[in-house]
Design a protein around this motif. Structure first.
Motif, PDB file in Angstrom:
ATOM      1  N   MET A  86      17.851 -18.205 131.997  1.00 15.91           N
ATOM      2  CA  MET A  86      16.570 -17.683 131.510  1.00 15.91           C
ATOM      3  C   MET A  86      15.989 -16.643 132.453  1.00 15.91           C
ATOM      4  N   SER A  87      16.253 -16.791 133.785  1.00 17.54           N
ATOM      5  CA  SER A  87      15.641 -15.863 134.736  1.00 17.54           C
ATOM      6  C   SER A  87      16.050 -14.428 134.465  1.00 17.54           C
ATOM      7  N   GLY A  88      17.283 -14.236 133.953  1.00 15.25           N
ATOM      8  CA  GLY A  88      17.727 -12.886 133.674  1.00 15.25           C
ATOM      9  C   GLY A  88      16.918 -12.206 132.596  1.00 15.25           C
ATOM     10  N   ALA A  89      16.331 -12.992 131.692  1.00 17.99           N
ATOM     11  CA  ALA A  89      15.549 -12.416 130.606  1.00 17.99           C
ATOM     12  C   ALA A  89      14.087 -12.234 130.960  1.00 17.99           C
ATOM     13  N   ILE A  90      13.622 -12.891 132.006  1.00 15.15           N
ATOM     14  CA  ILE A  90      12.197 -12.850 132.324  1.00 15.15           C
ATOM     15  C   ILE A  90      11.709 -11.433 132.653  1.00 15.15           C
ATOM     16  N   PRO A  91      12.383 -10.670 133.495  1.00 16.13           N
ATOM     17  CA  PRO A  91      11.873  -9.323 133.767  1.00 16.13           C
ATOM     18  C   PRO A  91      11.754  -8.465 132.506  1.00 16.13           C
ATOM     19  N   GLU A  92      12.761  -8.530 131.646  1.00 19.26           N
ATOM     20  CA  GLU A  92      12.707  -7.739 130.412  1.00 19.26           C
ATOM     21  C   GLU A  92      11.551  -8.183 129.519  1.00 19.26           C
ATOM     22  N   ARG A  93      11.347  -9.491 129.401  1.00 13.97           N
ATOM     23  CA  ARG A  93      10.231  -9.987 128.598  1.00 13.97           C
ATOM     24  C   ARG A  93       8.896  -9.643 129.256  1.00 13.97           C
ATOM     25  N   ALA A  94       8.853  -9.637 130.593  1.00 21.35           N
ATOM     26  CA  ALA A  94       7.627  -9.244 131.282  1.00 21.35           C
ATOM     27  C   ALA A  94       7.260  -7.801 130.964  1.00 21.35           C
ATOM     28  N   VAL A  95       8.263  -6.940 130.895  1.00 25.01           N
ATOM     29  CA  VAL A  95       8.022  -5.541 130.512  1.00 25.01           C
ATOM     30  C   VAL A  95       7.413  -5.479 129.116  1.00 25.01           C
ATOM     31  N   GLU A  96       8.002  -6.224 128.188  1.00 24.91           N
ATOM     32  CA  GLU A  96       7.504  -6.213 126.814  1.00 24.91           C
ATOM     33  C   GLU A  96       6.081  -6.768 126.724  1.00 24.91           C
ATOM     34  N   LEU A  97       5.817  -7.841 127.440  1.00 21.90           N
ATOM     35  CA  LEU A  97       4.499  -8.471 127.349  1.00 21.90           C
ATOM     36  C   LEU A  97       3.425  -7.630 128.031  1.00 21.90           C
ATOM     37  N   LEU A  98       3.763  -6.971 129.123  1.00 22.08           N
ATOM     38  CA  LEU A  98       2.803  -6.052 129.729  1.00 22.08           C
ATOM     39  C   LEU A  98       2.438  -4.949 128.739  1.00 22.08           C
ATOM     40  N   GLY A  99       3.432  -4.456 128.034  1.00 24.03           N
ATOM     41  CA  GLY A  99       3.166  -3.453 127.002  1.00 24.03           C
ATOM     42  C   GLY A  99       2.280  -3.995 125.895  1.00 24.03           C
ATOM     43  N   GLU A 100       2.485  -5.262 125.522  1.00 24.76           N
ATOM     44  CA  GLU A 100       1.653  -5.885 124.486  1.00 24.76           C
ATOM     45  C   GLU A 100       0.211  -6.032 124.948  1.00 24.76           C
ATOM     46  N   VAL A 101       0.012  -6.435 126.215  1.00 24.36           N
ATOM     47  CA  VAL A 101      -1.352  -6.530 126.741  1.00 24.36           C
ATOM     48  C   VAL A 101      -2.044  -5.179 126.662  1.00 24.36           C
ATOM     49  N   ARG A 102      -1.344  -4.138 127.066  1.00 28.70           N
ATOM     50  CA  ARG A 102      -1.971  -2.808 127.064  1.00 28.70           C
ATOM     51  C   ARG A 102      -2.173  -2.278 125.650  1.00 28.70           C
ATOM     52  N   ARG A 103      -1.302  -2.661 124.740  1.00 31.38           N
ATOM     53  CA  ARG A 103      -1.456  -2.193 123.358  1.00 31.38           C
ATOM     54  C   ARG A 103      -2.556  -2.943 122.625  1.00 31.38           C
ATOM     55  N   ARG A 104      -2.583  -4.259 122.798  1.00 31.44           N
ATOM     56  CA  ARG A 104      -3.516  -5.092 122.036  1.00 31.44           C
ATOM     57  C   ARG A 104      -4.867  -5.273 122.720  1.00 31.44           C
ATOM     58  N   ARG A 105      -4.923  -5.047 124.023  1.00 32.55           N
ATOM     59  CA  ARG A 105      -6.160  -5.179 124.807  1.00 32.55           C
ATOM     60  C   ARG A 105      -6.888  -6.487 124.475  1.00 32.55           C
ATOM     61  N   PRO A 106      -6.277  -7.627 124.784  1.00 32.59           N
ATOM     62  CA  PRO A 106      -6.905  -8.906 124.461  1.00 32.59           C
ATOM     63  C   PRO A 106      -8.193  -9.125 125.250  1.00 32.59           C
ATOM     64  N   ARG A 107      -9.113  -9.828 124.631  1.00 36.59           N
ATOM     65  CA  ARG A 107     -10.377 -10.164 125.286  1.00 36.59           C
ATOM     66  C   ARG A 107     -10.210 -11.522 125.964  1.00 36.59           C
ATOM     67  N   ILE A 108     -10.453 -11.554 127.269  1.00 39.71           N
ATOM     68  CA  ILE A 108     -10.269 -12.772 128.058  1.00 39.71           C
ATOM     69  C   ILE A 108     -11.630 -13.210 128.586  1.00 39.71           C
ATOM     70  N   HIS A 109     -12.038 -14.424 128.191  1.00 39.46           N
ATOM     71  CA  HIS A 109     -13.298 -14.939 128.740  1.00 39.46           C
ATOM     72  C   HIS A 109     -12.991 -15.775 129.976  1.00 39.46           C
ATOM     73  N   CYS A 110     -13.689 -15.470 131.060  1.00 41.77           N
ATOM     74  CA  CYS A 110     -13.447 -16.120 132.342  1.00 41.77           C
ATOM     75  C   CYS A 110     -14.674 -16.911 132.766  1.00 41.77           C
ATOM     76  N   LEU A 111     -14.525 -18.211 132.877  1.00 40.19           N
ATOM     77  CA  LEU A 111     -15.531 -19.036 133.536  1.00 40.19           C
ATOM     78  C   LEU A 111     -15.144 -19.069 135.004  1.00 40.19           C
ATOM     79  N   MET A 112     -15.757 -18.185 135.747  1.00 41.99           N
ATOM     80  CA  MET A 112     -15.282 -17.808 137.070  1.00 41.99           C
ATOM     81  C   MET A 112     -16.293 -18.229 138.128  1.00 41.99           C
TER      82      MET A 112
END
Length: 244
Positions: free
Chosen positions: A1-27
């Motif tokens: 699975m580790s071999g696929a993680i970097p490639e999936r990380a690339v895809e998911l970073l792109g999804e975050v930037r494309r979809r711009r999810p709203r994250i509520h933080c109780l910080m």
């Protein structure tokens, strides 16, 4: 699975930037601006209110929730309860950061109660992690020199990072927020947490190359989160499955 993680990380970073999810933080009250700036640099949209009157409305419109137990007081406890109720009702994923629960038995007990509420991910340092019994259905992220992500028999070690992160207050809090951002775009919480820790660790390494100390590391980390590209992830990723 580790071999696929970097490639999936690339895809998911792109999804975050494309979809711009709203994250509520109780910080915690020490680092909301840094965490909000970090989420914005990554490509997500932060919201930070801890008002019991408002928090439910914000969580209902968010794509994911981060619950951080730093500077825990009565108002934050009430707000956390409301936020988790709404996240459950709306089917929003949430991550738990039991900040400094190793300093306070009441906080550790509250963290354990929240773990029973079913967060998707727990993010904790070793001292915090060792105090808690993590349910089998919660992805367990233990941070340190190497980050360990475990769930359902799968274990991944991410060795990316930089020593200066330990000298800047709020970097751990921000990594929890990055996990929440990836949870907003990926239904598999193990994959989301693994990709988030890889992205954060590589950004920290990039920041460390230009920073001369903790004062310059903080803005450099924000810049690195904003400028991080897929090529950086594929080039610098250090992620391996745990050998049993």
């Amino acid at each position: 699975m580790s071999g696929a993680i970097p490639e999936r990380a690339v895809e998911l970073l792109g999804e975050v930037r494309r979809r711009r999810p709203r994250i509520h933080c109780l910080m915690n009250s020490v680092v909301p601006k840094f965490v909000a700036d970090g989420l914005s640099a990554l490509g997500a949209i932060p919201s930070m209110t801890s008002s019991p009157e408002e928090v439910g409305h914000f969580v209902a419109k968010a794509d994911a929730l981060l619950v951080n137990l730093g500077t825990l007081d009565a108002q934050r406890r009430e707000a956390i309860g409301i936020a988790v109720d709404v996240a459950d009702e709306k089917g929003r994923p949430w991550a738990l950061d039991p900040a400094h629960c190793d300093y306070s038995p009441p906080r550790a007990a509250f963290a354990q109660e929240l773990l029973a509420r079913g967060p998707a991910v727990l993010r904790a340092n070793a001292a915090e992690y060792d105090l808690l019994a993590v349910p089998a259905d919660v992805v367990a992220v233990r941070t340190g020199k190497a980050d360990r992500i475990a769930w359902n028999g799968a274990v991944l070690h991410v060795e990316n990072g930089h020593p200066l992160t330990a000298l800047v207050t709020g970097t751990g809090c921000l990594s929890g927020a990055v996990i929440a951002a990836f949870l907003a775009v990926e239904a598999d919480p193990f994959l989301a947490a693994s990709a988030a820790m890889l992205v954060f660790g590589i950004a920290a390494e990039m920041a460390g190359k230009t920073a001369t100390g903790p004062g310059s590391f903080e803005p450099a980390l924000l810049d690195a989160l904003a400028s991080l590209e897929g090529t950086h992830i594929l080039q610098f990723a250090k992620a391996d499955n745990e050998q049993g």
